[in-house]
Design an enzyme around this catalytic site. Structure first.
Site, PDB file in Angstrom:
ATOM      1  N   TYR A  10       0.831  -1.195   0.000  1.00 26.86           N
ATOM      2  CA  TYR A  10       0.000   0.000   0.000  1.00 26.86           C
ATOM      3  C   TYR A  10       0.872   1.254   0.000  1.00 26.86           C
ATOM      4  O   TYR A  10       2.088   1.174  -0.158  1.00 26.86           O
ATOM      5  CB  TYR A  10      -0.990  -0.056   1.160  1.00 26.86           C
ATOM      6  CG  TYR A  10      -1.934  -1.236   1.039  1.00 26.86           C
ATOM      7  CD1 TYR A  10      -2.714  -1.406  -0.105  1.00 26.86           C
ATOM      8  CD2 TYR A  10      -2.022  -2.205   2.036  1.00 26.86           C
ATOM      9  CE1 TYR A  10      -3.563  -2.500  -0.244  1.00 26.86           C
ATOM     10  CE2 TYR A  10      -2.867  -3.300   1.907  1.00 26.86           C
ATOM     11  CZ  TYR A  10      -3.632  -3.442   0.765  1.00 26.86           C
ATOM     12  OH  TYR A  10      -4.455  -4.525   0.612  1.00 26.86           O
ATOM     13  N   GLY A  40      -4.720 -13.907  13.667  1.00 25.06           N
ATOM     14  CA  GLY A  40      -5.700 -13.370  12.749  1.00 25.06           C
ATOM     15  C   GLY A  40      -6.962 -14.193  12.617  1.00 25.06           C
ATOM     16  O   GLY A  40      -7.958 -13.964  13.302  1.00 25.06           O
TER      17      GLY A  40
END
Length: 374
Positions: free
Chosen positions: A188, A331
């Site tokens: 990103y 996660g």
């Protein structure tokens, strides 16, 4: 001398974390529309997982151009701030600590997600390949598609985005967050500035590694003015191998990842940030990080280090006992087990994750996982 366990407290950013089991940033695409606003379903999701020692929100875009996937939440409008405030209040009522992950996807977007359907912005006009973005095609419906060609930011525009990160930190503070994490991983925007594969600028933000790290440095300094540097974290995803699976990380494998990320860690140590988060490769049979990198990181960065990426309890305890890490994100395990610390403490079986409900949808696979009853 007693060695710490996953249930030992940890000092981070002026907070005493009650355990070292963290909820890492997990994209779930459940914000309310229109407006990408955290709603009551998101409040319940975070409340359920507030027994974590530390929580980081899903990636939260700092401005409309920062969005790369439909239905992800923002932190740039008053309704979004109000929605997040309900989340932080719920977490704090449970005694939890929660940071907001500030996110800008840069080139990993599509014109359909951009204001006025303009091209996405990036350090250089290099199109992202090997990755897909998710756009809305109708209420509650969407499709995966290739990112659009980006345009290069001017030097003044880069500085404006630094200011937008600062404003996002101000907004996060208004929403009641305890601190912020800068998403500098997974290809990103911040990662695009750092990478030799995506940054071909000729100004002060391109060229040498020092220049490519400048964008991150200025953002850290800007958000530290709001929260104080110890309540700022940074997330990296250093890749050391080049395989087809690296596409998950948009292919940003530096020619010398060790040198790149140890230099970055040294810079962040000098900036006195509160913690460093390392996202490891998480596909099946993915390789472990080199021990040489873990030890160099420990020697370079003097504050807590968090690791995540297909971590089991056993792997986390091993890294902790070796002294390489202090805090561990679980996660998909935390998605499926909202009471994960209690399950670890009681050594009971874990719920399996429903992969079909990870992104988008309603309460199914989001807030309906069963909790352990002793």
């Amino acid at each position: 001398m007693n060695r710490p366990t996953l249930f030992s407290p940890l000092q981070l950013g002026g907070f005493t974390l009650r355990n070292r089991i963290a909820l890492p940033p997990l994209t779930r695409c459940r914000s309310e529309q229109p407006g990408n606003i955290p709603g009551e379903m998101m409040v319940e999701y975070y409340r359920q997982r507030a027994t974590a020692g530390f929580m980081i929100t899903e990636g939260t875009q700092i401005e409309p151009r920062g969005q790369g996937y439909a239905w992800t939440p923002g932190i740039h409008s008053e309704p979004q701030i109000a929605g997040w405030k309900k989340v932080t209040e719920a977490v704090h009522q449970q005694g939890g600590t929660i940071f907001c992950q500030l996110w800008h996807v840069g080139r990993v977007s599509h014109t359909a997600l951009q204001p006025g359907e303009q091209p996405p912005v990036a350090p250089s006009a290099v199109t992202a390949t090997g990755v897909r973005v998710f756009i809305e095609t109708g209420p509650g419906e969407g499709m995966l598609t290739s990112p659009s060609n980006p345009r290069e930011l001017s030097t003044d525009e880069v500085k404006e985005i630094v200011g937008l990160y600062r404003q996002a930190a101000v907004n996060a503070q208004a929403a009641g967050f305890d601190g912020v994490e800068l998403h500098s991983a997974n290809g990103y925007l911040i990662n695009q500035f750092i990478s030799e594969h995506t940054n071909f600028r000729c100004d002060e933000y391109g060229g040498s590694l020092e220049n490519r790290l400048r964008f991150l440095k200025e953002i850290v300094e800007a958000v530290s003015e709001v929260f104080g540097s110890q309540k700022v974290g940074v997330r990296f995803a250093p890749l050391f191998t080049s395989t087809d699976e690296e596409r998950v990380y948009l292919g940003l494998v530096e020619s010398d990842p060790h040198a790149t990320y140890i230099a970055a860690a040294g810079m962040l140590n000098e900036l006195n940030i509160g913690y460093l988060s390392i996202a490891e490769a998480d596909w099946d049979n993915s390789p472990d990080l080199p021990v040489s990198f873990r030890t160099a990181l420990r020697e370079t960065f003097h504050w807590p280090i968090m690791y995540s990426g297909r971590y089991t309890r056993e792997k986390a305890e091993s890294i902790l006992q070796n002294g390489w890490g202090d805090l561990f994100g679980f996660g998909r395990t935390f998605i499926a087990n909202p009471d994960l610390p209690a399950r670890f403490a009681s050594d009971v079986a874990l719920n399996p994750v429903d992969a079909s409900s990870l992104y988008g949808g309603g309460a199914k696979g989001y807030t309906d996982y069963p909790v352990y009853r002793s």
